[in-house]
Structures are given as C-alpha cells and as structure tokens.
Design an enzyme around this catalytic site. Structure first.
Site, PDB file in Angstrom:
ATOM      1  N   GLU A  88       0.752  -1.323   0.036  1.00 48.08           N
ATOM      2  CA  GLU A  88      -0.003  -0.038   0.069  1.00 48.08           C
ATOM      3  C   GLU A  88       0.670   1.199  -0.085  1.00 48.08           C
ATOM      4  OE1 GLU A  88      -2.652  -0.672   3.218  1.00 48.08           O
ATOM      5  OE2 GLU A  88      -4.041  -1.896   2.144  1.00 48.08           O
ATOM      6  N   GLU A 102       7.214 -22.006   7.888  1.00 45.33           N
ATOM      7  CA  GLU A 102       7.777 -21.026   9.156  1.00 45.33           C
ATOM      8  C   GLU A 102       8.937 -21.482  10.168  1.00 45.33           C
ATOM      9  OE1 GLU A 102       4.950 -21.701  12.951  1.00 45.33           O
ATOM     10  OE2 GLU A 102       4.051 -20.573  11.290  1.00 45.33           O
TER      11      GLU A 102
END
Length: 270
Positions: A81, A112
C-alpha cells in the site's frame, strides 16, 4: 528458554459454542477494545524503530518485513500500500512471507520452521547495511523470522521486530523490538485476532510516520498518491482545488497535465 506465551494462554471465555451471535460479537469487540491501549504502551519502542528507518531511508536504504502466515500477510499488505498511497517506488518497502508468494493465499506446510530460507529470500533482494529488516511474529518464536534476523545482525543490518509476547526469542534478537502484549485471544491461540490487529496498527504507524517524515504528505494530504482509479483522481482534483483555489474543471486539467497533486500545485504556483 522459558517465557510465557500469553498469546497461547486459554481464553477468558468458556463454552463459546453456546453463545448467541450477539454474545459472540459483543465479547470479541470487548477484547478488541483492549488492543489500542496495549499498542499505546509500546509507543516509545515504535518511535525508536521508526526513527532508525527514516535515518536509513534518507541514506538510500529500504525497509523489509519478514513473517509467516498472518504476520507475513500483514507485512505484505502494508508494503503493497505504500506505492499507491505515497507515490514511492515498489522496492522501497517490501514484504516477504515464508513459503513465497503462494503462501499469501494458502498455508505452506512447515515454511515457518525453515531456519535458513529467510536469509536466502533477503539475499535475493540484494539486502545491504543501508536497509532495515523488521521481523513480524505474534508468538515471537517463528524460526523463519528469528533466524532471519540473526543473519541480518551478523551482517550489520539493522533489525526490528513486532511481537505480542514479552521476552520472546524474536524480541531478544532484534535491535529495536516492539512488544505489544494483548493477552489471551477470544478463541484460544487464534493470534490472527487481537495479535493480528495489534500488528496491523503498528505497521500502519511505522509506514505512515516514516513516509510523513520523508516528506510524502503535505498538510494532511497524500499529495504523491498514484492516480490509479476514478475515486483517487476525484480526490486529487479536490486537493488541488483546496490548495490553490481553482474550480473543479481547472484542477482536473492541472492534474492531467502534471500527473500528481504535488506537481500540479507547484506548477500552478510557478
């Protein structure tokens, strides 16, 4: 290492399946209200990290977020953004998720837990001492993130972290840790809830405060935003109208001519 994972502690609420929709929503909202207060306690930590990010960016550095699962996705959202909001290049703020881009939509098994991949992912971006790397993990124990920051530290790259457990390995690894203790989740262990909200609030602060410090906002307006749809073009026209007192048609013409609010205002004043 022994430390208390408050994000994994049992919910304060029992028998959730017996609650009405109204009760569920009321209780979730009650828990959500506590998050901004928890973030407030971490403001000095956030300030220290933002100041360092601004310092490095003024020297030509970049910002990287690394995370897994929800934490990784939140970093990607914040990074993605920045270009449309502040008109910066797409490689200034970067989000990297364990398991690669396919993990944005679907969980990648054991991604992960990989202790070496984060550094590989960062090296692919030509990471350097000018850059800052922020590891995001609600638990503060994610190996992908923690080991990635360790390698950054070894290579004199400034590190920060956003976690929700006091005394976690990740917080102890980062040069500039941010710890927002939100306590047990409404659904036990569901750290996409309060912990995720806390991380989003902190990320908003980091990127927004940094961009303002770099001069990407004038007054309170996004003068460098990308004009990528009709809503944003209309907003840009109105910004120009308020800044230099011209009508809609003239402001629209200036925006088309100069391509950004900032350039239109500066060009008109000249």
């Amino acid at each position: 290492m022994n430390f208390t994972k408050t994000t994994e502690q049992s919910s304060k609420y029992e028998h959730l399946e017996k609650m009405s929709v109204s009760e569920l929503l009321t209780n979730i909202n009650k828990e959500d209200k506590t998050v901004p207060l928890a973030v407030e306690k971490a403001l000095p930590q956030i300030e220290s990290l933002v100041s360092k990010v601004v310092e490095k960016m003024k020297l030509g550095g970049r910002l990287f977020y690394i995370g897994a699962g929800t934490s990784g996705r939140l970093g990607i959202v914040d990074a993605s953004e920045c270009p449309p909001t502040f008109g910066v290049s797409f490689d200034l703020v970067n989000g990297i998720i364990a398991g690669g881009d396919k993990a944005i939509r679907k969980a990648v098994e054991n991604a992960e837990d990989n202790t070496t991949q984060a550094w590989i992912d960062l090296q692919e971006q030509n990471i350097s001492e000018n850059d800052v790397v922020i590891g995001i993990a609600a638990s503060g124990t994610t190996p992908y993130v923690t080991e990635g920051l360790k390698k950054c530290n070894e290579n004199n790259i400034i590190t920060g972290s956003i976690t929700c457990n006091e005394g976690s390995p990740l917080a102890l690894t980062a040069n500039f840790p941010i710890v927002v203790v939100v306590g047990p989740e409404f659904v036990t262990g569901s750290s996409r809830m309060k912990a995720g909200t806390a991380q989003k609030l902190v990320l908003n602060m980091i990127s927004t405060a940094t961009m303002i410090q770099l001069g990407k906002v004038k007054g309170n307006k996004m003068v460098d935003m990308q004009l990528s749809n009709d809503k944003l073009v209309d907003r840009g026209v109105k910004m120009i109208m308020s800044e230099i007192s011209v009508d809609y048609e003239k402001a629209s013409q200036l925006l088309k001519e100069f391509g950004s609010v900032r350039k239109a205002v500066e060009g008109f004043k000249q």
